[in-house]
Design a protein around this motif. Structure first.
Motif, PDB file in Angstrom:
ATOM      1  N   ARG A   1       3.621  -5.450 -10.962  1.00 33.87           N
ATOM      2  CA  ARG A   1       4.273  -6.368 -11.880  1.00 33.87           C
ATOM      3  C   ARG A   1       5.388  -7.111 -11.148  1.00 33.87           C
ATOM      4  O   ARG A   1       5.868  -6.660 -10.105  1.00 33.87           O
ATOM      5  CB  ARG A   1       4.823  -5.619 -13.096  1.00 33.87           C
ATOM      6  CG  ARG A   1       3.741  -4.914 -13.939  1.00 33.87           C
ATOM      7  CD  ARG A   1       2.689  -5.905 -14.440  1.00 33.87           C
ATOM      8  NE  ARG A   1       1.776  -5.300 -15.417  1.00 33.87           N
ATOM      9  CZ  ARG A   1       0.523  -4.987 -15.173  1.00 33.87           C
ATOM     10  NH1 ARG A   1       0.033  -5.166 -13.949  1.00 33.87           N
ATOM     11  NH2 ARG A   1      -0.236  -4.485 -16.124  1.00 33.87           N
ATOM     12  N   PRO A   2       5.800  -8.263 -11.656  1.00 31.25           N
ATOM     13  CA  PRO A   2       6.799  -9.070 -10.946  1.00 31.25           C
ATOM     14  C   PRO A   2       8.059  -8.306 -10.549  1.00 31.25           C
ATOM     15  O   PRO A   2       8.574  -8.479  -9.436  1.00 31.25           O
ATOM     16  CB  PRO A   2       7.118 -10.180 -11.952  1.00 31.25           C
ATOM     17  CG  PRO A   2       5.867 -10.328 -12.751  1.00 31.25           C
ATOM     18  CD  PRO A   2       5.317  -8.936 -12.880  1.00 31.25           C
ATOM     19  N   GLU A   3       8.553  -7.443 -11.413  1.00 31.80           N
ATOM     20  CA  GLU A   3       9.765  -6.682 -11.084  1.00 31.80           C
ATOM     21  C   GLU A   3       9.503  -5.729  -9.924  1.00 31.80           C
ATOM     22  O   GLU A   3      10.383  -5.504  -9.074  1.00 31.80           O
ATOM     23  CB  GLU A   3      10.236  -5.892 -12.313  1.00 31.80           C
ATOM     24  CG  GLU A   3      10.670  -6.749 -13.493  1.00 31.80           C
ATOM     25  CD  GLU A   3       9.496  -7.349 -14.255  1.00 31.80           C
ATOM     26  OE1 GLU A   3       8.335  -6.903 -14.041  1.00 31.80           O
ATOM     27  OE2 GLU A   3       9.743  -8.286 -15.062  1.00 31.80           O
ATOM     28  N   GLN A   4       8.294  -5.184  -9.865  1.00 36.20           N
ATOM     29  CA  GLN A   4       7.937  -4.296  -8.758  1.00 36.20           C
ATOM     30  C   GLN A   4       7.787  -5.088  -7.457  1.00 36.20           C
ATOM     31  O   GLN A   4       8.170  -4.620  -6.388  1.00 36.20           O
ATOM     32  CB  GLN A   4       6.633  -3.552  -9.093  1.00 36.20           C
ATOM     33  CG  GLN A   4       6.765  -2.595 -10.270  1.00 36.20           C
ATOM     34  CD  GLN A   4       5.415  -2.034 -10.715  1.00 36.20           C
ATOM     35  OE1 GLN A   4       4.450  -2.776 -10.871  1.00 36.20           O
ATOM     36  NE2 GLN A   4       5.357  -0.717 -10.915  1.00 36.20           N
ATOM     37  N   VAL A   5       7.232  -6.296  -7.563  1.00 36.27           N
ATOM     38  CA  VAL A   5       7.120  -7.151  -6.381  1.00 36.27           C
ATOM     39  C   VAL A   5       8.503  -7.447  -5.815  1.00 36.27           C
ATOM     40  O   VAL A   5       8.733  -7.352  -4.604  1.00 36.27           O
ATOM     41  CB  VAL A   5       6.387  -8.468  -6.739  1.00 36.27           C
ATOM     42  CG1 VAL A   5       6.422  -9.423  -5.546  1.00 36.27           C
ATOM     43  CG2 VAL A   5       4.948  -8.194  -7.157  1.00 36.27           C
TER      44      VAL A   5
ATOM     45  N   ALA B   1       0.834  -1.207   0.000  1.00 34.83           N
ATOM     46  CA  ALA B   1       0.000   0.000   0.000  1.00 34.83           C
ATOM     47  C   ALA B   1       0.866   1.252   0.000  1.00 34.83           C
ATOM     48  O   ALA B   1       0.543   2.252  -0.669  1.00 34.83           O
ATOM     49  CB  ALA B   1      -0.924  -0.012   1.214  1.00 34.83           C
ATOM     50  N   ALA B   2       1.975   1.215   0.727  1.00 39.41           N
ATOM     51  CA  ALA B   2       2.872   2.370   0.789  1.00 39.41           C
ATOM     52  C   ALA B   2       3.485   2.678  -0.569  1.00 39.41           C
ATOM     53  O   ALA B   2       3.853   3.826  -0.848  1.00 39.41           O
ATOM     54  CB  ALA B   2       3.978   2.116   1.816  1.00 39.41           C
ATOM     55  N   ARG B   3       3.584   1.646  -1.414  1.00 38.97           N
ATOM     56  CA  ARG B   3       4.121   1.846  -2.772  1.00 38.97           C
ATOM     57  C   ARG B   3       3.007   2.097  -3.781  1.00 38.97           C
ATOM     58  O   ARG B   3       3.270   2.154  -4.985  1.00 38.97           O
ATOM     59  CB  ARG B   3       4.913   0.611  -3.211  1.00 38.97           C
ATOM     60  CG  ARG B   3       6.093   0.249  -2.307  1.00 38.97           C
ATOM     61  CD  ARG B   3       7.235   1.238  -2.410  1.00 38.97           C
ATOM     62  NE  ARG B   3       8.394   0.788  -1.678  1.00 38.97           N
ATOM     63  CZ  ARG B   3       9.419   0.119  -2.197  1.00 38.97           C
ATOM     64  NH1 ARG B   3       9.423  -0.170  -3.485  1.00 38.97           N
ATOM     65  NH2 ARG B   3      10.442  -0.241  -1.446  1.00 38.97           N
ATOM     66  N   GLY B   4       1.762   2.220  -3.301  1.00 34.89           N
ATOM     67  CA  GLY B   4       0.651   2.498  -4.194  1.00 34.89           C
ATOM     68  C   GLY B   4       0.089   1.286  -4.900  1.00 34.89           C
ATOM     69  O   GLY B   4      -0.562   1.408  -5.941  1.00 34.89           O
TER      70      GLY B   4
END
Length: 478
Positions: free
Chosen positions: A65-69, A33-36
Motif C-alpha cells: 500500500r502507498p504508506e508501506q511504499v 522482497a525483504a519486506r515481504g
C-alpha cells in the motif's frame, strides 16, 4: 513466462533493459522482497524496451500500500513526492532515474463523477487485467526478472495492434479515457486498433464526457504531438469521439460543391498539419501543430454560396481565432499556448495580401511586428497551408514567400524589426508636449509607432516635428 522462454531477440531486449537499469531496479526489488512485498516493472516501461525506446522513467507496481511504499523508500530515495498518493502512486527519484510506484489497483468511473474510483488489488495478474491495452499489460518481476504476459501483449506488439485485455466494452466503461488513449497510441506508436475496440469506441463515444477536461487535453496533446497524428485524429472522427472532445474537427468535413471549386477542408487540414510537421526544426512544436490543426475551423461558420457556384469563407481567420481560443481554453491549455495558437490562426491568411510583392516596406514591417515572437511559426504555417495540386501555382507561392522572407531579412539588417519602437519614447513625448503621464501620451506613442512603421527611421528631429504636427491637429498642446 520466464525470460528463458522468450525468443533470443526478446531475451536480449529484456537483458539489455536490466543492464541499463541495474542496479536501481534490482536494488529496489530486493528491498521490497525483504519486506515481504512484490514489485514488478510494468506497462510502458516494458513495452518500450521491445520498441528500443526505454528512457529514464520507470513504472513499477506492487502489492504494498502507498504508506508501506513510503516506509520502504524513504531512506533510499534521493527525493520522494506524493502528489498521486490518492491514486495509489508514489514518485521516487534515485540518481538519474525517476520511478513511479503504484499499488496494484483497479479503477472505474461511476456515471456521476469525473474522477476514477480507485480500489487496491492483491495480485500482479489482477493489476495487469485492468490495464488499457495488452501491450501495456506486460510486466517483469523484480528482482528475479520473470517476464509476465498473461494477455498476449508481446504478440500484439509484434503485430502492431492495440487490443484490450478483456472486452473493450468493459475496459472503456471502467475508464472512458482509454478510448482517447487508443487514438493517442495510434499516433505515437503507429499501431492499428483492433476492430472490436473501434466498434466499442463508436458505440460508447458519448461516455467520454464524464472525463475531466484536463485528462482529455493531455491525451489530445500527446496525440497531436505524436509521430502520426493523422491516424489518431482520423480515428477520433470516424468513431464519433471527436464530436465530443474536438467538435470543430469533424465539422470541417464540408460537402464539396458540385463544381469542386473548393477543397475538402477536413482533408486539407490534415495535409497542412503534416506539412507543418515536416517543417519543424526541432520538433514536435506544440503551438505550430495546434495552429495547423485549427487554422480553418472558422470556415464552416463563414461559408457562403456566391453567384456562379462559388463558395466564400470571408473572415474565417478572425472567427477561427475566436473558436480556437474558446476550444483550447475549455480544454484547460496554458494561457500562453491559447494566446499563441489563436494568434497564428488569426494571422495565417495575412500573407495572401502580399500578391506578387506589392507590399510596401511599411507593410512588411507590420507583418513582422504582428507576427512578433511567432514569426518563424507563421512562416511555417503559411508555407504548410499551400496544398494545391497545381505544381506551377505551388512553386509560384513558394517563390513569393521566399521573396517576402528575403525582404524581411534585408530590413532586419537595416533595422531591428522584431524590436520596432517609436523614435521617441514616453519620457521624450512628455517633455516635448509638456504633458504628464496619461492617455495623451499613450495616443501620441501609438501615432509615433505608426510613423515609425510607415517611414522607417527618420531621425529624432524629424520625429519631433511629426509629434508636434500630430499634437496641433489633435489640439493637445497647451
Amino acid at each position: 513466462m520466464s525470460v528463458s522462454n522468450l525468443s533470443d531477440i526478446q531475451k536480449r531486449s529484456v537483458d539489455d533493459l536490466f543492464r541499463r537499469i541495474a542496479p536501481v531496479a534490482d536494488e529496489i526489488g530486493e528491498m521490497f522482497a525483504a519486506r515481504g512485498h512484490e514489485l514488478a516493472l510494468v506497462g510502458g516501461s516494458v513495452r518500450d524496451v521491445f520498441l528500443s525506446r526505454i528512457g529514464n522513467d520507470l513504472d513499477l507496481t506492487t502489492d504494498a500500500r502507498p504508506e508501506q511504499v513510503l516506509e520502504i523508500v524513504k531512506d533510499w530515495a534521493d527525493a520522494v513526492w506524493t502528489i498521486g498518493i490518492d491514486f495509489g502512486t508514489i514518485g521516487v527519484r534515485k540518481g538519474g532515474w525517476m520511478l513511479e510506484i503504484t499499488t496494484y489497483r483497479a479503477e472505474s468511473y461511476d456515471r456521476t463523477s469525473r474522477k476514477p474510483e480507485v480500489s487496491y488489488g492483491d495480485t500482479l495478474e489482477g493489476d495487469l487485467a485492468r490495464r488499457d491495452f495488452a501491450v501495456n499489460a506486460m510486466a517483469v518481476r523484480l528482482p528475479g526478472h520473470e517476464f509476465v504476459d498473461p494477455h498476449g501483449g508481446l504478440s500484439d506488439l509484434m503485430a502492431k495492434v492495440l487490443r484490450t485485455p478483456g472486452t473493450p466494452e468493459q475496459s472503456f466503461d471502467d475508464d472512458p479515457l482509454r478510448m482517447l488513449r487508443a487514438a493517442r497510441f495510434a499516433s505515437q506508436l503507429g499501431f492499428t486498433v483492433d476492430p472490436k475496440a473501434v466498434e466499442a469506441m463508436t458505440a460508447m463515444a458519448g461516455r467520454i464526457e464524464i472525463v475531466s477536461a484536463e485528462r482529455i487535453r493531455d491525451e489530445l496533446d500527446k496525440l497531436v504531438c505524436g509521430g502520426r497524428p493523422r491516424e489518431g485524429l482520423s480515428l477520433l472522427v470516424e468513431t464519433g469521439l471527436a464530436a465530443h472532445v474536438l467538435p470543430e474537427l469533424p465539422k470541417l468535413r464540408l460537402e464539396i460543391d458540385e463544381h469542386h471549386r473548393h477543397k475538402d477542408v477536413y482533408e486539407h487540414t490534415l495535409i497542412v498539419l503534416e506539412q507543418a510537421i515536416a517543417l519543424e526544426d526541432p520538433g514536435p512544436d506544440r503551438v505550430l501543430r495546434w495552429a495547423a490543426l485549427l487554422h480553418d475551423v472558422g470556415k464552416p461558420k463563414t461559408r457562403r454560396n456566391e453567384p456562379g457556384g462559388r463558395v466564400s469563407f470571408h473572415h474565417h481567420e478572425v472567427v477561427g481565432a475566436q473558436m480556437a481560443k474558446k476550444r483550447l481554453s475549455e480544454l484547460r491549455f496554458p494561457k500562453d499556448v491559447v494566446s499563441d495558437v489563436s494568434r497564428l490562426v488569426e494571422l495565417h491568411l495575412r500573407f495572401h495580401g502580399y500578391g506578387t510583392g506589392e507590399w510596401t516596406d511599411s507593410a512588411v514591417r507590420r507583418y513582422v511586428r504582428d507576427g512578433g515572437h511567432l514569426l518563424d511559426r507563421l512562416h511555417k504555417l503559411t508555407r504548410a497551408d499551400c496544398t494545391t495540386r497545381n505544381k506551377r501555382k505551388a512553386a509560384a507561392l513558394s517563390r513569393t514567400y521566399d521573396q517576402l522572407e528575403e525582404r524581411i531579412a534585408r530590413l532586419a539588417d537595416e533595422e531591428e524589426l522584431a524590436k520596432i519602437r517609436p523614435e521617441l519614447d514616453g519620457n521624450e513625448i512628455q517633455e516635448i508636449l509638456g504633458v504628464s503621464p496619461g492617455p495623451v501620451v499613450g495616443r501620441a506613442y501609438k501615432h509615433m509607432l505608426e510613423v515609425r512603421m510607415d517611414q522607417g527611421v527618420i531621425g529624432k528631429e524629424a520625429a519631433r516635428e511629426e509629434l508636434l504636427a500630430w499634437a496641433r491637429a489633435e489640439n493637445v498642446l497647451s
